[in-house]
Design a protein around this motif. Structure first.
Motif, PDB file in Angstrom:
ATOM      1  N   ASN A 413       0.809  -1.226   0.000  1.00 19.71           N
ATOM      2  CA  ASN A 413       0.000   0.000   0.000  1.00 19.71           C
ATOM      3  C   ASN A 413       0.842   1.275   0.000  1.00 19.71           C
ATOM      4  O   ASN A 413       0.290   2.378   0.081  1.00 19.71           O
ATOM      5  CB  ASN A 413      -0.922   0.017   1.226  1.00 19.71           C
ATOM      6  N   ILE A 414       2.141   1.120  -0.089  1.00 21.14           N
ATOM      7  CA  ILE A 414       3.043   2.281  -0.001  1.00 21.14           C
ATOM      8  C   ILE A 414       2.729   3.329  -1.064  1.00 21.14           C
ATOM      9  O   ILE A 414       2.557   4.513  -0.765  1.00 21.14           O
ATOM     10  CB  ILE A 414       4.524   1.834  -0.114  1.00 21.14           C
ATOM     11  N   ILE A 415       2.670   2.915  -2.311  1.00 17.20           N
ATOM     12  CA  ILE A 415       2.506   3.892  -3.398  1.00 17.20           C
ATOM     13  C   ILE A 415       1.191   4.644  -3.259  1.00 17.20           C
ATOM     14  O   ILE A 415       1.139   5.880  -3.397  1.00 17.20           O
ATOM     15  CB  ILE A 415       2.629   3.200  -4.771  1.00 17.20           C
ATOM     16  N   ALA A 416       0.113   3.933  -2.946  1.00 20.32           N
ATOM     17  CA  ALA A 416      -1.179   4.591  -2.788  1.00 20.32           C
ATOM     18  C   ALA A 416      -1.124   5.643  -1.686  1.00 20.32           C
ATOM     19  O   ALA A 416      -1.676   6.749  -1.826  1.00 20.32           O
ATOM     20  CB  ALA A 416      -2.251   3.545  -2.477  1.00 20.32           C
ATOM     21  N   ASN A 417      -0.447   5.330  -0.574  1.00 24.93           N
ATOM     22  CA  ASN A 417      -0.335   6.281   0.534  1.00 24.93           C
ATOM     23  C   ASN A 417       0.537   7.478   0.183  1.00 24.93           C
ATOM     24  O   ASN A 417       0.259   8.603   0.605  1.00 24.93           O
ATOM     25  CB  ASN A 417       0.210   5.581   1.777  1.00 24.93           C
ATOM     26  N   ILE A 418       1.585   7.244  -0.590  1.00 27.52           N
ATOM     27  CA  ILE A 418       2.436   8.353  -1.033  1.00 27.52           C
ATOM     28  C   ILE A 418       1.633   9.313  -1.909  1.00 27.52           C
ATOM     29  O   ILE A 418       1.720  10.536  -1.764  1.00 27.52           O
ATOM     30  CB  ILE A 418       3.677   7.830  -1.790  1.00 27.52           C
ATOM     31  N   LEU A 419       0.845   8.756  -2.811  1.00 28.41           N
ATOM     32  CA  LEU A 419       0.082   9.589  -3.748  1.00 28.41           C
ATOM     33  C   LEU A 419      -1.016  10.398  -3.050  1.00 28.41           C
ATOM     34  O   LEU A 419      -1.455  11.428  -3.568  1.00 28.41           O
ATOM     35  CB  LEU A 419      -0.531   8.708  -4.847  1.00 28.41           C
ATOM     36  N   GLU A 420      -1.437   9.949  -1.864  1.00 28.32           N
ATOM     37  CA  GLU A 420      -2.445  10.693  -1.105  1.00 28.32           C
ATOM     38  C   GLU A 420      -1.859  11.930  -0.428  1.00 28.32           C
ATOM     39  O   GLU A 420      -2.584  12.844  -0.032  1.00 28.32           O
ATOM     40  CB  GLU A 420      -3.066   9.788  -0.034  1.00 28.32           C
ATOM     41  N   SER A 421      -0.530  11.981  -0.276  1.00 25.20           N
ATOM     42  CA  SER A 421       0.122  13.084   0.429  1.00 25.20           C
ATOM     43  C   SER A 421       0.259  14.311  -0.469  1.00 25.20           C
ATOM     44  O   SER A 421       0.413  14.197  -1.689  1.00 25.20           O
ATOM     45  CB  SER A 421       1.509  12.647   0.911  1.00 25.20           C
ATOM     46  N   ASP A 422       0.224  15.482   0.162  1.00 22.87           N
ATOM     47  CA  ASP A 422       0.465  16.719  -0.583  1.00 22.87           C
ATOM     48  C   ASP A 422       1.892  17.243  -0.359  1.00 22.87           C
ATOM     49  O   ASP A 422       2.194  18.407  -0.629  1.00 22.87           O
ATOM     50  CB  ASP A 422      -0.557  17.787  -0.207  1.00 22.87           C
ATOM     51  N   ALA A 423       2.768  16.372   0.152  1.00 19.27           N
ATOM     52  CA  ALA A 423       4.166  16.778   0.389  1.00 19.27           C
ATOM     53  C   ALA A 423       4.855  17.103  -0.933  1.00 19.27           C
ATOM     54  O   ALA A 423       4.611  16.456  -1.948  1.00 19.27           O
ATOM     55  CB  ALA A 423       4.914  15.679   1.116  1.00 19.27           C
ATOM     56  N   GLN A 424       5.720  18.119  -0.889  1.00 15.52           N
ATOM     57  CA  GLN A 424       6.476  18.503  -2.089  1.00 15.52           C
ATOM     58  C   GLN A 424       7.840  17.822  -2.149  1.00 15.52           C
ATOM     59  O   GLN A 424       8.477  17.782  -3.205  1.00 15.52           O
ATOM     60  CB  GLN A 424       6.674  20.020  -2.107  1.00 15.52           C
ATOM     61  N   VAL A 425       8.295  17.295  -0.997  1.00 15.16           N
ATOM     62  CA  VAL A 425       9.565  16.552  -0.950  1.00 15.16           C
ATOM     63  C   VAL A 425       9.282  15.184  -0.334  1.00 15.16           C
ATOM     64  O   VAL A 425       8.717  15.093   0.752  1.00 15.16           O
ATOM     65  CB  VAL A 425      10.630  17.296  -0.114  1.00 15.16           C
ATOM     66  N   ILE A 426       9.662  14.135  -1.047  1.00 15.15           N
ATOM     67  CA  ILE A 426       9.425  12.766  -0.598  1.00 15.15           C
ATOM     68  C   ILE A 426      10.768  12.058  -0.461  1.00 15.15           C
ATOM     69  O   ILE A 426      11.615  12.141  -1.361  1.00 15.15           O
ATOM     70  CB  ILE A 426       8.509  12.024  -1.594  1.00 15.15           C
TER      71      ILE A 426
END
Length: 449
Positions: A413-426
């Motif tokens: 589920n990592i990618i789905a959770n990353i895409l939900e974030s509005d962070a500009q730096v990952i």
């Protein structure tokens, strides 16, 4: 043991980052090389493409016949289980079987050896040093614990008289080496599953330092309880980087040395920890006699090491960085670098703890380090060589982390959770199989830009 009398070299665990550079080395000097590994990887594929036969089943019948004869050296990794049938075949038939560290000891005994020790910074420092020496025309081979971007390899050069090696404290491996010039970048507690106490680790580093009798050839940070030549950034020492500024995404700095001031060195890797690694490499190259101009030119052209603050995406509205950090001190270094470069942007960290024992031993330090990010996704612990420890898991660690935006996530589920974030730096962080997810994460993020 005389390597000149060895015709064949067989590796059990050939795909490891440290084993594969030895395999490349022996191939380069004309030995027949083959090996076994548990699973195919990008590294094993590259080795096969270079002409090295590799199989992925623990089966004595699959060992090439040419390697079941005298004059075969067998090299094993500590990760190999005691019941491994190929290993036991070679032992039962009285073959020369050596650990990787022992073989590096034999190689370094017959060369002029630069050894880079420390709980953190070994790979980057040895990469920079190997690059400087190679670019300056030295007859060098550098054995690197990561893939150096300039060479797309974990081996730099094919020289026969000078070696650069990472002096690994794990399992006291570095005590096999024969260094002429060495540095120690740090002595933080780690590998407590091997050592038991931080005092035991310190004793081991002191024993390594004693291998350098001429302390003008041992370079250390200012906080270490050792005798040697001190190296520091923005504090008084024998070698000091000062007047540090950022110009067009790179550090530019001056260096105080025993011979005088060196001006306007340029270095492209972010983070004060990397600046320190560069300064260690510069000091070692300088004492060896490498011309200053050659050092400066090589440093400016160094592109870094994969999974060491490696930019995957670098655009105006999204940055994705991947890093191997697996110790609280290393995570702090990543955080410092990100904050220095992107002070106003929201930062999401995805961390995969590595080893149950390390998570247990440094839980509070991990919690403090991970609390600093704006948002955190925490993966389950990567076990590597270990069995689970009761009560030690990522849920337990998550409860210690003081971060309002934290979440435990499954690998799938990592990618789905990353895409939900509005962070500009990952930032992806960790030494486990999170590194194998980087390409997929990058592809998914690229679709959002």
């Amino acid at each position: 043991m005389n390597l000149n009398q060895i015709h064949n070299v067989y590796f059990i665990g050939i795909g490891g980052i440290g084993m594969s550079n030895l395999a490349r080395y022996f191939k380069n000097i004309g030995k027949q090389v083959a090996g076994y590994d548990k699973t195919p990887t990008a590294l094993t594929k590259e080795l096969e493409q270079s002409g090295i036969a590799i199989h992925f089943e623990d089966n004595v019948a699959l060992i090439p016949k040419d390697f079941k004869v005298e004059n075969t050296l067998v090299i094993i990794t500590p990760a190999v289980p005691k019941l491994h049938s190929e290993w036991n075949y070679f032992l039962d038939n009285a073959f020369e079987v050596k650990k990787r560290a022992e073989v590096l000891g034999i190689i370094t005994k017959d060369t002029f050896c630069f050894a880079v020790a420390g709980t953190h910074g070994k790979t980057t420092t040895s990469s920079i040093l190997g690059h400087i020496l190679y670019e300056s025309g030295a007859d060098v081979t550098a054995f690197i614990g990561g893939i150096v971007e300039n060479y797309n390899s974990n081996l730099i050069g094919s020289g026969k008289t000078i070696t650069v090696v990472e002096a690994d404290e794990f399992d006291r491996s570095f005590l096999h080496l024969h260094p002429n010039i060495a540095c120690i970048t740090s002595m933080d507690a780690d590998h407590l599953d091997i050592y038991g106490t931080s005092d035991a680790i310190e004793e081991s580093f002191i024993e390594f330092a004693d291998k350098i009798q001429d302390k003008s050839k041992l370079f250390i940070t200012t906080d270490l309880p050792l005798k040697g030549v001190t190296v520091a950034v923005d504090e008084d020492s024998v070698y000091t980087a000062f007047n540090v500024r950022i110009d067009n995404g790179s550090y530019v700095f001056d260096i105080k040395t025993p011979k005088g001031i060196l001006k306007d060195f340029r270095f492209g890797l972010p983070g004060r920890h990397n600046l320190m690694n560069a300064l260690m490499a510069i000091a070692m190259a300088e004492i060896f006699g490498t011309p200053t101009d050659a050092i400066a030119t090589a440093l400016a052209s160094f592109k870094g090491v994969k999974r060491r603050f490696s930019y995957q995406i670098k655009s105006d509205n999204l940055v994705y960085i991947d890093d191997y950090a697996h110790h609280p001190t290393e995570i702090d270094a990543v955080h410092q670098a990100v904050r220095e470069l992107y002070p106003t942007k929201k930062v999401l960290a995805i961390f995969q703890p590595h080893l149950f024992s390390r998570t247990k031993d440094f839980a509070d330090d991990f919690a403090a380090s991970l609390s600093k990010f704006d948002e955190l996704l925490l993966m389950e612990i990567y076990p590597a060589r270990e069995l689970p420890i009761e009560g030690i898991n990522s849920s337990w660690l998550l409860n210690k982390i003081d971060n309002q935006h934290k979440k435990l996530v499954l690998k799938e589920n990592i990618i789905a959770n990353i895409l939900e974030s509005d962070a500009q730096v990952i930032v992806t962080i960790g030494a486990g199989d999170i590194g194998e997810m980087v390409v997929s994460i990058k592809e998914a993020l690229n679709e959002t830009i």
